[in-house]
Scaffold this motif. Structure first.
Motif, mmCIF file in Angstrom:
data_model
loop_
_atom_site.group_PDB
_atom_site.id
_atom_site.type_symbol
_atom_site.label_atom_id
_atom_site.label_comp_id
_atom_site.label_asym_id
_atom_site.label_seq_id
_atom_site.Cartn_x
_atom_site.Cartn_y
_atom_site.Cartn_z
ATOM 1 N N VAL A 123 -2.139 2.081 -0.637
ATOM 2 C CA VAL A 123 -3.492 1.892 -0.135
ATOM 3 C C VAL A 123 -3.459 2.212 1.355
ATOM 4 O O VAL A 123 -2.648 1.638 2.091
ATOM 5 C CB VAL A 123 -3.970 0.445 -0.354
ATOM 6 C CG1 VAL A 123 -5.379 0.263 0.197
ATOM 7 C CG2 VAL A 123 -3.925 0.085 -1.838
ATOM 8 N N ALA A 168 -5.769 4.014 -3.306
ATOM 9 C CA ALA A 168 -7.105 3.819 -2.742
ATOM 10 C C ALA A 168 -7.004 3.970 -1.232
ATOM 11 O O ALA A 168 -5.919 3.884 -0.652
ATOM 12 C CB ALA A 168 -7.655 2.442 -3.098
ATOM 13 N N ALA A 188 -9.385 2.943 2.559
ATOM 14 C CA ALA A 188 -10.504 2.177 3.109
ATOM 15 C C ALA A 188 -10.667 2.527 4.573
ATOM 16 O O ALA A 188 -9.698 2.842 5.272
ATOM 17 C CB ALA A 188 -10.266 0.679 2.953
ATOM 18 N N ILE A 190 -12.507 -3.157 8.872
ATOM 19 C CA ILE A 190 -12.854 -3.819 7.617
ATOM 20 C C ILE A 190 -12.505 -5.296 7.766
ATOM 21 O O ILE A 190 -11.421 -5.635 8.243
ATOM 22 C CB ILE A 190 -12.112 -3.167 6.422
ATOM 23 C CG1 ILE A 190 -12.521 -3.849 5.107
ATOM 24 C CG2 ILE A 190 -10.607 -3.173 6.602
ATOM 25 C CD1 ILE A 190 -12.025 -3.108 3.856
ATOM 26 N N VAL A 199 -12.894 -9.119 3.204
ATOM 27 C CA VAL A 199 -13.304 -7.977 2.377
ATOM 28 C C VAL A 199 -12.080 -7.181 1.936
ATOM 29 O O VAL A 199 -11.960 -6.786 0.768
ATOM 30 C CB VAL A 199 -14.284 -7.073 3.141
ATOM 31 C CG1 VAL A 199 -14.592 -5.802 2.345
ATOM 32 C CG2 VAL A 199 -15.573 -7.833 3.445
ATOM 33 N N LEU A 200 -11.146 -6.939 2.860
ATOM 34 C CA LEU A 200 -9.924 -6.201 2.521
ATOM 35 C C LEU A 200 -9.151 -6.930 1.432
ATOM 36 O O LEU A 200 -8.709 -6.316 0.444
ATOM 37 C CB LEU A 200 -9.053 -6.024 3.764
ATOM 38 C CG LEU A 200 -7.668 -5.396 3.529
ATOM 39 C CD1 LEU A 200 -7.788 -4.013 2.908
ATOM 40 C CD2 LEU A 200 -6.885 -5.335 4.840
ATOM 41 N N ASP A 218 -10.270 -9.058 -0.762
ATOM 42 C CA ASP A 218 -11.022 -8.997 -2.016
ATOM 43 C C ASP A 218 -10.810 -7.654 -2.708
ATOM 44 O O ASP A 218 -10.649 -7.584 -3.934
ATOM 45 C CB ASP A 218 -12.511 -9.229 -1.741
ATOM 46 C CG ASP A 218 -13.329 -9.317 -3.017
ATOM 47 O OD1 ASP A 218 -13.150 -10.288 -3.765
ATOM 48 O OD2 ASP A 218 -14.126 -8.399 -3.275
ATOM 49 N N LYS A 219 -10.800 -6.562 -1.922
ATOM 50 C CA LYS A 219 -10.579 -5.234 -2.509
ATOM 51 C C LYS A 219 -9.165 -5.105 -3.070
ATOM 52 O O LYS A 219 -8.949 -4.479 -4.117
ATOM 53 C CB LYS A 219 -10.824 -4.141 -1.459
ATOM 54 C CG LYS A 219 -12.246 -4.113 -0.903
ATOM 55 C CD LYS A 219 -13.289 -3.885 -1.973
ATOM 56 C CE LYS A 219 -14.685 -3.777 -1.371
ATOM 57 N NZ LYS A 219 -15.730 -3.683 -2.421
ATOM 58 N N ASN A 232 -9.024 -6.797 -6.354
ATOM 59 C CA ASN A 232 -9.628 -5.963 -7.399
ATOM 60 C C ASN A 232 -8.652 -4.900 -7.882
ATOM 61 O O ASN A 232 -8.618 -4.562 -9.074
ATOM 62 C CB ASN A 232 -10.906 -5.303 -6.881
ATOM 63 C CG ASN A 232 -12.044 -6.298 -6.710
ATOM 64 O OD1 ASN A 232 -12.002 -7.399 -7.251
ATOM 65 N ND2 ASN A 232 -13.040 -5.934 -5.934
ATOM 66 N N LEU A 233 -7.842 -4.357 -6.964
ATOM 67 C CA LEU A 233 -6.845 -3.360 -7.361
ATOM 68 C C LEU A 233 -5.781 -3.992 -8.251
ATOM 69 O O LEU A 233 -5.326 -3.369 -9.221
ATOM 70 C CB LEU A 233 -6.198 -2.727 -6.124
ATOM 71 C CG LEU A 233 -7.109 -1.813 -5.294
ATOM 72 C CD1 LEU A 233 -6.397 -1.358 -4.031
ATOM 73 C CD2 LEU A 233 -7.557 -0.603 -6.110
ATOM 74 N N GLN A 266 -7.379 -4.228 -11.631
ATOM 75 C CA GLN A 266 -7.506 -2.935 -12.301
ATOM 76 C C GLN A 266 -6.190 -2.495 -12.926
ATOM 77 O O GLN A 266 -6.163 -1.847 -13.963
ATOM 78 C CB GLN A 266 -7.970 -1.869 -11.305
ATOM 79 C CG GLN A 266 -9.423 -2.023 -10.869
ATOM 80 C CD GLN A 266 -9.782 -1.061 -9.761
ATOM 81 O OE1 GLN A 266 -9.096 -0.071 -9.545
ATOM 82 N NE2 GLN A 266 -10.837 -1.358 -9.045
ATOM 83 N N THR A 269 -11.656 -4.252 -15.840
ATOM 84 C CA THR A 269 -11.871 -4.786 -14.495
ATOM 85 C C THR A 269 -13.045 -5.754 -14.479
ATOM 86 O O THR A 269 -12.952 -6.860 -13.926
ATOM 87 C CB THR A 269 -12.137 -3.639 -13.504
ATOM 88 O OG1 THR A 269 -10.993 -2.767 -13.476
ATOM 89 C CG2 THR A 269 -12.377 -4.179 -12.100
#
Length: 430
Positions: free
Chosen positions: A95, A119, A121, A125, A129-130, A132-133, A136-137, A140, A265
């Protein structure tokens, strides 16, 4: 506090400039721990690469591209992106954090994507938020559950071997008249219907979706064997979620896998507790109903257990909610280590956990949950530099088929939990 090395199940390795680490480390760690992963920071490429070579491929590897402006190679040359990419272990996916200027360069993005970029970004950021992303990865990439695809057609058009490698089970069912019964029984994630079968029974999508026992997240896909815009519009109006056009089997299979990845997801975000990664109440209820159906079919005994950390409000009030979260995470790992392949474990909320034990009588369940209780009680939590404390939980049990439904099982086990609390705590009743 408890040792974070064994506390958090997942890890992020983060290569960034020294100032970024100093300015963000504490808050990033605080956010990450709430999502049940840890972050290890690096400001030297060599150490980052050495650690990554030995680390788990399922972990995440984050690189702030600003390191390129602060690092030099052995011959004192400035490090360029090509140098960086050549040094990163190829078995991992990365990432990348970029500035606005960097993210505007398409050739840079192409170079990253061609070199194991999971991914990227744009900075700045926010820390939460970072994190949380990144969570999510993790979600996934998690592949611990089998997805079911029900296929209504004359001939299977997908690569079933490729689907199987991604834990997707494709079931071929050629009869449109009984499809709704099979959907109710199998609870598939996706139903794919060939256009010829849809033309015979155009109401099929509505029939499937009106059944109150069918998962509302079920996706119904029309497979068009020949182009027909009017038919596609009509199918969409009648309840189909997606239209696929017949093409090469490999392409078609990858299209289906992409859709299933998104479904997984979404289901993870809806059905999982973010702090522990366990099923939440919604996810448990859905899965428990499936397990009870299987147990009924296979004549298998089940035991449901409800456990609750003793005096948890005192823990929060005395040492803070963050420490309370650590205790909850540690309990989730202790109990999780005792789960078997077909068992379910969930965090219902707060300090309460519920488990459904497959092929397990109440007596066997009492023995298993008591071992969990003793293991949790053995953990020494550091509440200060000079003091440690031990905590406990109480539990209640219920048995299937004496009780038939998930709700009946839970209510009885919860009554037994109350009895355990009233009779002194740190015990299992039922």
């Amino acid at each position: 506090m408890a040792d974070t090395t064994s506390l958090y199940k997942r890890k992020v390795y983060f290569l960034a400039q020294t100032f970024f680490i100093k300015d963000n480390q504490a808050e990033l760690l605080l956010c990450a721990h709430k999502y049940d992963f840890d972050i290890q920071f690096f400001d030297q490429m060599a150490e980052f690469v050495r650690t990554a070579v030995q680390a788990d491929p399922e972990d995440l590897y984050v690189v702030d591209l600003d390191v390129l402006y602060n690092m030099q190679l052995d011959d004192n040359r400035t490090m360029f992106l090509g140098d960086l990419l050549r040094r990163l272990p190829q078995q991992h996916h990365y990432v990348y954090l970029q500035t606005e200027k960097q993210s505007g360069r398409f050739l840079l993005q192409k170079m990253l994507v061609d070199n194991n970029c999971l991914a990227y970004a744009e900075k700045p950021i926010a820390n939460d938020v970072l994190v949380d992303k990144l969570f999510n990865l993790f979600a996934q990439r998690k592949r611990d559950e089998t997805s079911v695809v029900l296929y209504l057609g004359d001939q299977v058009r997908f690569d079933t071997a490729l689907l199987a490698t991604q834990q997707v089970n494709l079931i071929h069912h050629p009869d449109v008249q009984t499809l709704h019964l099979v959907v109710k029984q199998m609870q598939p994630d996706v139903v794919v219907i060939e256009d010829s079968h849809y033309l015979r029974t155009e109401v099929i999508a509505r029939v499937l979706k009106k059944n109150i026992e069918v998962d509302p997240s079920l996706e119904i896909v029309l497979l068009q064997t020949r182009p027909d815009t009017a038919l596609a519009r009509k199918a969409t109006d009648s309840g189909f979620d997606q239209i696929l056009s017949l093409t090469d089997s490999d392409v078609l299979t990858h299209q289906l896998l992409n859709r299933i990845s998104k479904i997984r997801t979404d289901k993870n975000l809806i059905s999982k507790d973010r702090a522990t990664g366990l099923l939440n109440k919604i996810g448990f209820k859905k899965r428990a109903q499936d397990v009870i159906r299987r147990a009924s079919r296979d004549k298998v005994a089940l035991a449901l257990a409800v456990i609750d950390i003793d005096k948890f409000k005192t823990i929060n009030d005395t040492w803070g909610h963050y420490f309370g979260d650590i205790v909850i995470k540690r309990l989730s790992l202790v109990v999780g280590a005792h789960m078997q392949e077909n068992d379910l474990l969930s965090r219902f909320g707060g300090e309460e956990f519920v488990m459904l034990l497959w092929d397990c009588t109440v007596q066997t369940a009492r023995e298993r949950v008591d071992k969990m209780r003793l293991a949790f009680g053995d953990i020494a939590f550091e509440v200060s530099h000079i003091e440690t404390r031990h905590f406990s939980f109480s539990g209640g049990l219920a048995a299937y088929p004496a009780l038939k439904t998930e709700n009946e099982l839970f209510l009885y086990a919860d009554e037994q939990l109350y009895e355990a609390k009233q009779s002194g705590r740190n015990r299992i009743c039922g």
